[in-house]
Design an enzyme around this catalytic site. Structure first.
Site, short mmCIF file in Angstrom:
data_model
loop_
_atom_site.label_atom_id
_atom_site.label_comp_id
_atom_site.label_asym_id
_atom_site.label_seq_id
_atom_site.Cartn_x
_atom_site.Cartn_y
_atom_site.Cartn_z
CD GLU A 229 6.62 -4.78 1.36
OE1 GLU A 229 7.34 -5.61 0.76
OE2 GLU A 229 6.66 -4.61 2.59
CD GLU A 340 13.69 -6.02 0.44
OE1 GLU A 340 13.85 -6.67 1.49
OE2 GLU A 340 12.58 -5.61 0.05
#
Length: 425
Positions: A229, A340
């Site tokens: 990520e 997120e």
């Protein structure tokens, strides 16, 4: 007779006083014992924190104090945290990727014609790291003490990756993590790229965060999930402030024991001496004003098999060795792009932690946050537009996503939202 009763009374009184004295002494001993126990626990914690700081903060050849309060240590490239890993003891650093993806610089020619301003890092104002060193944000005692435990410092919680294939709402919101993403699956992927709009979302609770990133995923969403990520985040818990920071993350077991943010554990090998992972970036986008983007590219070197990270058009930052992973040792089975947040629901209602700009996708350019020119790397090492892009969000009244496609932005989407509002109680 009266004298005997008086004597008896004095004996009882003396006994009572002795009992009280014993009780007070016992209570005092218990208090002292409890106090000593607390002191021992505190000393043990201090030793553990000190030991952890010694392990994670490598001896610098130079240090630069950033205007935002960070200390950036310039650590010799061969002394970085990656080499604490037992499998990297005799590793020869790969100083450049064997191959870049084909088509990588087509977009940069267009970008240079638009004369876009480069995003940089705050610490650059006060200096730069010398050759053969890498910049590492120094971890402070307070950083470690904010974590739920020393062992969990620098790690995400389990189940923090969005699973668009899941239909169980209880599972979706189990960890408090919420998302608004675009994704592709059903093929073999060897990397992903995106231009990501950069903001400074408001965080309501110190234990929450807001981030925008891409995910390179392999395996199932069970205990074996592999994930790489990269993107930007605001995380008061991790960094102690509300600055927008460049970050990376990796795990090979669904965030259980392996992996961490940035360079807070062994694994990622950095080669670049100009960009510090976890450090603040600027300038930032303004609502109704100037907009600023970062480019993130992660790809698998077809010759050596390592997963490389590039920031912008100029900074190849380093790589994750392929042996760190099981599924990603071959290829990724899903790519995700998007936002997120953590919604901790402290009083049973949704928090007002923002995702992206804090505004919904329908507000459009200059107001909503976006990802543009999202691409995947295929098995021939070509960057191409993804096909079959889906979108996913757990609660569209809190955070939403809208996909699009045009000639200038390629495949893109707007995403984000304010969290708590009239339709998201």
């Amino acid at each position: 007779m009266a004298a005997r009763r008086g004597f008896s009374f004095r004996r009882c009184l003396l006994a009572a006083l002795l009992l009280l004295a014993f009780a007070a002494a016992a209570e005092g001993n218990a208090d002292r014992s409890s106090s000593q126990r607390r002191r021992r626990q505190l000393l043990r914690q201090q030793r553990q924190v000190h030991s952890h700081l010694r392990r994670v903060n490598k001896r610098p050849l130079a240090s630069i104090e950033s205007p935002d309060g960070d200390m950036i240590d310039c650590v010799h490239i061969s002394n970085q945290p990656a080499f604490d890993h037992p499998f990297l003891k005799n590793h020869t650093i790969q100083m450049r990727p064997a191959y870049h993806p084909e088509g990588l610089y087509d977009e940069s020619k267009v970008a240079s014609q638009q004369n876009t301003q480069t995003i940089t890092q705050m610490w650059h104002k006060n200096g730069k790291c010398p050759e053969n060193t890498i910049p590492i944000r120094r971890t402070k005692k307070e950083d470690v003490l904010r974590a739920s435990s020393i062992r969990r410092y620098g790690k995400k919680k389990h189940r923090s990756t969005p699973n668009p294939m899941s239909v169980d709402p209880d599972m979706l919101n189990e960890s408090g993590h919420q998302h608004a993403i675009a994704y592709v699956e059903g093929d073999k992927y060897f990397g992903a790229k995106a231009t990501i709009n950069v903001w400074q979302p408001r965080i309501e609770q110190a234990n929450e965060f807001s981030l925008s990133q891409l995910w390179i995923l392999g395996g199932s969403f069970g205990q074996d999930l592999n994930s790489i990520e990269a993107g930007w985040q605001v995380s008061p818990d991790l960094y102690g402030d509300n600055n927008t920071r460049l970050f990376t993350y990796w795990t090979s077991d669904a965030y259980q024991a392996t992996g961490c943010y940035n360079l807070l554990c062994s694994g990622f090998i950095q080669i670049n001496n100009q960009i510090a992972m976890g450090a603040s970036i600027f300038p930032l986008s303004n609502y109704g004003g100037s907009q600023y983007d970062i480019n993130i590219l992660v790809w698998k070197d077809p010759k050596e098999g390592n997963w490389w990270l590039q920031f912008g058009n100029d900074y190849v930052l380093g790589y994750w060795p392929s042996f760190l992973f099981s599924y990603l040792a071959d290829s990724a089975s899903m790519i995700e792009w998007g936002g997120e947040v953590v919604n901790s629901e402290p009083d049973g209602s949704h928090t007002s932690t923002q995702m992206g700009s804090g505004h919904f996708p329908e507000e459009g350019f200059g107001k909503s946050s976006y990802f543009k020119n999202i691409q995947v790397v295929d098995s021939s090492n070509n960057l191409r537009a993804p096909s079959g892009v889906g979108s996913f969000t757990e609660q569209s009244n809190c955070y939403d996503v809208q996909n699009g496609n045009n000639g200038d932005w390629g495949t893109y989407f707007y995403y984000g939202g304010p969290g708590k509002n009239a339709n998201c109680p």
